[in-house]
Design a protein around this motif. Structure first.
Motif, PDB file in Angstrom:
ATOM      1  N   ASP A 162     -24.808 -19.928   9.831  1.00 57.68           N
ATOM      2  CA  ASP A 162     -24.425 -21.295  10.214  1.00 57.68           C
ATOM      3  C   ASP A 162     -25.214 -21.713  11.465  1.00 57.68           C
ATOM      4  OD1 ASP A 162     -23.041 -23.666  10.660  1.00 57.68           O
ATOM      5  OD2 ASP A 162     -21.055 -22.784  10.470  1.00 57.68           O
ATOM      6  N   GLU A 216     -19.157 -13.298   1.022  1.00 59.91           N
ATOM      7  CA  GLU A 216     -19.891 -12.045   0.775  1.00 59.91           C
ATOM      8  C   GLU A 216     -21.390 -12.352   0.671  1.00 59.91           C
ATOM      9  OE1 GLU A 216     -18.211 -10.485  -2.786  1.00 59.91           O
ATOM     10  OE2 GLU A 216     -19.341  -8.611  -2.689  1.00 59.91           O
ATOM     11  N   ASP A 262     -22.726 -12.899   4.055  1.00 62.83           N
ATOM     12  CA  ASP A 262     -22.843 -11.633   4.790  1.00 62.83           C
ATOM     13  C   ASP A 262     -24.048 -10.815   4.318  1.00 62.83           C
ATOM     14  OD1 ASP A 262     -20.615 -12.242   6.340  1.00 62.83           O
ATOM     15  OD2 ASP A 262     -19.212 -11.255   4.986  1.00 62.83           O
ATOM     16  N   SER A 313     -13.679 -17.488   0.880  1.00 61.09           N
ATOM     17  CA  SER A 313     -13.519 -16.507   1.963  1.00 61.09           C
ATOM     18  C   SER A 313     -14.464 -15.339   1.722  1.00 61.09           C
ATOM     19  CB  SER A 313     -12.062 -16.039   2.011  1.00 61.09           C
ATOM     20  OG  SER A 313     -11.804 -15.211   0.905  1.00 61.09           O
ATOM     21  N   GLY A 314     -14.227 -14.251   2.454  1.00 62.43           N
ATOM     22  CA  GLY A 314     -15.081 -13.078   2.297  1.00 62.43           C
ATOM     23  C   GLY A 314     -14.883 -12.390   0.952  1.00 62.43           C
ATOM     24  N   GLY A 315     -13.707 -12.510   0.376  1.00 58.92           N
ATOM     25  CA  GLY A 315     -13.413 -11.828  -0.876  1.00 58.92           C
ATOM     26  C   GLY A 315     -13.150 -12.761  -2.044  1.00 58.92           C
ATOM     27  N   GLY A 374     -22.034 -12.325   8.868  1.00 56.37           N
ATOM     28  CA  GLY A 374     -23.132 -13.175   8.413  1.00 56.37           C
ATOM     29  C   GLY A 374     -22.865 -14.665   8.449  1.00 56.37           C
ATOM     30  N   GLY A 375     -21.655 -15.072   8.050  1.00 54.46           N
ATOM     31  CA  GLY A 375     -21.366 -16.510   7.933  1.00 54.46           C
ATOM     32  C   GLY A 375     -21.665 -17.292   9.195  1.00 54.46           C
ATOM     33  N   PRO A 376     -21.002 -16.945  10.315  1.00 52.95           N
ATOM     34  CA  PRO A 376     -21.241 -17.704  11.544  1.00 52.95           C
ATOM     35  C   PRO A 376     -22.695 -17.605  12.012  1.00 52.95           C
ATOM     36  CG  PRO A 376     -19.364 -16.198  11.796  1.00 52.95           C
ATOM     37  CD  PRO A 376     -19.943 -15.936  10.452  1.00 52.95           C
ATOM     38  N   THR A 403     -10.428 -19.087   9.422  1.00 52.68           N
ATOM     39  CA  THR A 403     -10.550 -17.622   9.367  1.00 52.68           C
ATOM     40  C   THR A 403      -9.142 -17.009   9.515  1.00 52.68           C
ATOM     41  OG1 THR A 403     -11.202 -17.780  11.679  1.00 52.68           O
ATOM     42  CG2 THR A 403     -12.962 -17.452  10.116  1.00 52.68           C
ATOM     43  N   ASP A 404      -9.042 -15.678   9.370  1.00 54.69           N
ATOM     44  CA  ASP A 404      -7.729 -15.055   9.269  1.00 54.69           C
ATOM     45  C   ASP A 404      -6.849 -15.301  10.505  1.00 54.69           C
ATOM     46  OD1 ASP A 404      -8.513 -14.215   6.823  1.00 54.69           O
ATOM     47  OD2 ASP A 404      -8.785 -12.110   7.361  1.00 54.69           O
TER      48      ASP A 404
END
Ligand code: KG4
Ligand code: ZN
Length: 390
Positions: A228, A208, A211, A180-182, A223-225, A345-346
């Motif tokens: 991608d 991260e 991103d 994930s992001g963290g 950044g991720g999407p 995602t969340d």
């Protein structure tokens, strides 16, 4: 999976997610809703779940851990994009504004009232403290007002549990790659709610890294999407980026060297007055990340003797990661499980899934529950005090 979207006046996107895609095991009895001794629970367990750890305010109603009756997400992403990342103060304030609407919509869509609930569950960590506090306070207030049991859920355990929603046949033990992001963790899910961490990142989390690289190559946030999407037009072999190997911890990850290698290429190109092909950098970077994640996950399955692997977290929605994991699992005779991208995602449905297994074990939190921004995975304290539903 059908997503009804509505952009509100303040730029927040309100989403209602419906109709889970049927899994391989569609139509099978819901094995996951059994109790530890194999018996079925006496009655349906209906949980209202709340998630507010970062920039999504979410509420869901989940039946027996695997059946999502409603799944509402209010995404603030557009508000934070202008700042190039999540601004904690803005996130907290928006959660306060949106949370009651999300809960009302979740109850209405499920066709129930607070009285019909068996428990209220909420993410209490890890995450942004001010953001977490909104969900925690709301859940405590509902629990206090209705007398319903309160269950605190670990955000990452929620991400892992997202796999139970569409894969009715998935039961522990299995290996899970949490990205994930963290967090970037390789975990053995030994039983419901029991996790053994076998690898983790030494520096940046995978999300991260996505991103930071996206920002460096001018793609912006999130950044991720964006990587991608851009990578689909690029050549993944245009640049050869390093994949960190950590000699004394073969399942650990390190993404900071990879990020520096991308920055070096950008600087070199600038100095030589050359224009870099954004899509080629995106595709080559993505390939390096996805290969190391997949290699570690497959190796862990083989060496620890598991024939099931799942992926979880925002980066699990990455198309290249899903494709490579699928291919490598098929090659190695490993069953591959992944949630639909919107459940990676969340969201709060995943929190409801994790909460069900906590509920069945008798986990109950008291009204002294607090937000824990750095809550560790695996060895967190479980509380059995407070109100019980029996
Ligand atoms: O799990 P998540 O929604 O929030 C956290 O708990 O951190 O993950 C967010 C992270 C972000 O870093 C985002 O860039 C990344 O997941 N992400 C992706 C993709 N979609 C989201 N990374 C790669 N490819 C994607 N398609
Ligand atoms: Zn998350």
């Amino acid at each position: 999976m059908q997503i009804d979207k509505n952009v509100e006046e303040d730029g927040v996107i309100f989403m209602s997610i419906k109709d889970g895609e049927e899994s391989d095991a569609a139509g099978k009895e819901q094995e996951g809703s059994r109790e530890a001794d194999g018996s079925q629970p006496d009655k349906d367990v209906i949980i209202l779940a709340i998630e507010s750890s970062c920039d999504e305010t979410a509420a869901a109603v989940v039946k027996n851990g695997r059946e999502v009756l409603s799944n509402i997400i209010s995404s603030q992403i557009a508000l934070h994009t202008v700042y190039g990342g999540v601004v904690p103060e803005i996130a907290s304030r928006k959660h306060v504004e949106k949370i009651n609407g999300c809960i009302k919509a979740a109850l209405d869509e499920a066709g129930i009232t607070l009285e019909d609930l068996d428990a209220v569950a909420v993410t209490y960590g890890p995450g942004l403290v001010g953001a977490l506090l909104v969900g925690v306070s709301e859940a405590k207030a509902i629990s206090f007002a209705t007398g319903k049991p309160l269950i605190g859920v670990h955000h990452i355990e929620g991400h892992i549990s997202a796999n139970f929603i569409e894969n009715k046949d998935l039961e522990p033990p299995f290996v899970c790659l949490v990205v994930s992001g963290g967090h970037s963790h390789l975990v053995v899910v030994k039983d419901y709610g029991e996790y053994e961490i076998i690898g983790q990142t030494r520096d940046d989390a995978a999300g991260e890294a996505f991103d930071k690289v996206a920002r460096a190559i001018g793609l912006g946030y999130p950044g991720g999407p964006k990587i991608d999407k851009a990578a689909r037009e690029g050549n993944p072999d245009a640049f050869s980026f390093p994949q960190a190997k950590i000699p004394d911890a073969e399942y650990d990850f390190s993404f900071s060297g990879l990020k520096s290698a991308v920055l070096n290429i950008i600087n070199q190109a600038k100095m030589q007055g050359q224009e870099l092909n954004q899509a080629d950098v995106a595709a080559s970077f993505q390939k390096a990340v996805v290969e190391v994640l997949t290699t570690h996950a497959i190796k862990a399955c083989k060496e620890y003797g598991y024939d099931k692997v799942a992926i979880a977290g925002g980066v699990a929605s990455n198309s290249a990661l899903r494709d490579l994991m699928e291919k490598e699992c098929a090659k190695n005779g490993i069953r591959f499980y992944r949630p639909s991208p919107v459940l990676c995602t969340d969201n709060a449905a995943m929190i409801g899934a994790a909460a069900y297994y906590e509920y069945m074990k008798g986990v109950r939190f008291g009204l002294d529950m607090n937000a824990v921004p750095n809550l560790p995975l695996g060895d967190r304290e479980r509380r059995y005090h407070g109100r019980s539903n029996s």
